[in-house]
Design a protein around this motif. Structure first.
Motif, PDB file in Angstrom:
ATOM      1  N   THR A 183      25.359  13.464   0.852  1.00  0.00           N
ATOM      2  CA  THR A 183      25.932  13.219  -0.432  1.00  0.00           C
ATOM      3  C   THR A 183      24.451  13.706  -1.154  1.00  0.00           C
ATOM      4  OG1 THR A 183      27.306  11.595  -0.110  1.00  0.00           O
ATOM      5  CG2 THR A 183      26.183  11.519  -2.332  1.00  0.00           C
ATOM      6  N   VAL A 184      23.497  13.229  -0.550  1.00  0.00           N
ATOM      7  CA  VAL A 184      22.045  13.572  -1.347  1.00  0.00           C
ATOM      8  C   VAL A 184      21.762  15.104  -1.179  1.00  0.00           C
ATOM      9  CG1 VAL A 184      19.584  13.633  -1.410  1.00  0.00           C
ATOM     10  CG2 VAL A 184      20.770  11.537  -0.914  1.00  0.00           C
ATOM     11  N   SER A 185      22.357  15.720  -0.150  1.00  0.00           N
ATOM     12  CA  SER A 185      22.248  17.438  -0.104  1.00  0.00           C
ATOM     13  C   SER A 185      23.169  17.838  -0.835  1.00  0.00           C
ATOM     14  CB  SER A 185      22.432  17.643   1.505  1.00  0.00           C
ATOM     15  OG  SER A 185      22.729  19.092   1.760  1.00  0.00           O
ATOM     16  N   SER A 186      24.554  17.641  -0.908  1.00  0.00           N
ATOM     17  CA  SER A 186      25.329  17.916  -2.129  1.00  0.00           C
ATOM     18  C   SER A 186      25.055  17.904  -3.466  1.00  0.00           C
ATOM     19  CB  SER A 186      26.748  17.297  -1.599  1.00  0.00           C
ATOM     20  OG  SER A 186      27.677  17.695  -2.691  1.00  0.00           O
ATOM     21  N   ILE A 187      24.398  16.971  -3.759  1.00  0.00           N
ATOM     22  CA  ILE A 187      23.782  16.805  -5.121  1.00  0.00           C
ATOM     23  C   ILE A 187      22.703  17.767  -5.334  1.00  0.00           C
ATOM     24  CG2 ILE A 187      22.763  15.348  -6.893  1.00  0.00           C
ATOM     25  CD1 ILE A 187      24.653  12.883  -5.819  1.00  0.00           C
ATOM     26  N   CYS A 188      21.780  17.874  -4.511  1.00  0.00           N
ATOM     27  CA  CYS A 188      20.814  18.749  -4.606  1.00  0.00           C
ATOM     28  C   CYS A 188      21.312  20.063  -4.789  1.00  0.00           C
ATOM     29  CB  CYS A 188      19.693  18.706  -3.482  1.00  0.00           C
ATOM     30  SG  CYS A 188      18.875  17.060  -3.620  1.00  0.00           S
ATOM     31  N   ASN A 189      22.108  20.242  -3.672  1.00  0.00           N
ATOM     32  CA  ASN A 189      22.895  21.693  -3.692  1.00  0.00           C
ATOM     33  C   ASN A 189      23.541  22.153  -5.239  1.00  0.00           C
ATOM     34  OD1 ASN A 189      21.857  22.466  -1.381  1.00  0.00           O
ATOM     35  ND2 ASN A 189      23.803  21.914  -0.294  1.00  0.00           N
ATOM     36  N   GLN A 190      24.119  21.161  -5.613  1.00  0.00           N
ATOM     37  CA  GLN A 190      24.875  21.433  -7.087  1.00  0.00           C
ATOM     38  C   GLN A 190      23.722  21.689  -8.183  1.00  0.00           C
ATOM     39  OE1 GLN A 190      27.667  18.147  -7.942  1.00  0.00           O
ATOM     40  NE2 GLN A 190      28.667  18.476  -5.860  1.00  0.00           N
ATOM     41  N   CYS A 191      22.775  20.997  -8.161  1.00  0.00           N
ATOM     42  CA  CYS A 191      21.803  21.106  -8.950  1.00  0.00           C
ATOM     43  C   CYS A 191      20.794  22.118  -8.860  1.00  0.00           C
ATOM     44  CB  CYS A 191      21.127  19.573  -9.462  1.00  0.00           C
ATOM     45  SG  CYS A 191      22.061  18.368  -9.770  1.00  0.00           S
TER      46      CYS A 191
END
Length: 121
Positions: free
Chosen positions: A31-39
């Motif tokens: 989840t943290v990786s996904s949010i970082c990738n989205q941002c």
């Protein structure tokens, strides 16, 4: 990680150990990786902490519900209605509330994530 466990305890998951703990750790990282990738940022912005917490809980609950459905296939469910003419039995499936909660948790903060997006080169 600790806050995710506390939040899940509020949903009735008080003792997360063993394989469930490993699953939760993987969900946190994903989840943290996904949010970082989205941002498009190297570290998750602090303002998205509660968005991440909601999404972590949503993913954990979704996986656990899927596991429970596989474990309980063929078991008795409460009967919602019985008709006698041409025999019809409807089983109760109170999943609409759970599905609404899951959707809210899984899509939490979409507008907040947009605020932290950075241009990728």
């Amino acid at each position: 990680m600790e806050d995710a466990e506390l939040q899940l305890a509020a949903y009735g998951y008080s003792d997360i150990t063993g394989a469930n703990l490993i699953t939760l750790r993987n969900i946190v990282k994903r989840t943290v990786s996904s949010i970082c990738n989205q941002c498009n940022v190297p570290e998750m912005p602090g303002g998205l902490y509660y968005v991440a917490l909601d999404r972590i809980c949503g993913q954990y609950l979704q996986q656990d519900i899927g596991r429970m459905q596989m474990d309980t296939e063929g078991t008795d469910r409460p009967v919602q209605s019985i008709s006698e003419g041409d025999t019809s039995i409807t089983f109760s499936s109170d999943t609409s509330k759970a599905e609404a909660l899951l959707q809210r948790l899984l899509t939490s903060g979409a507008d907040e994530i947009a605020k932290y997006r950075r241009l990728a080169w």
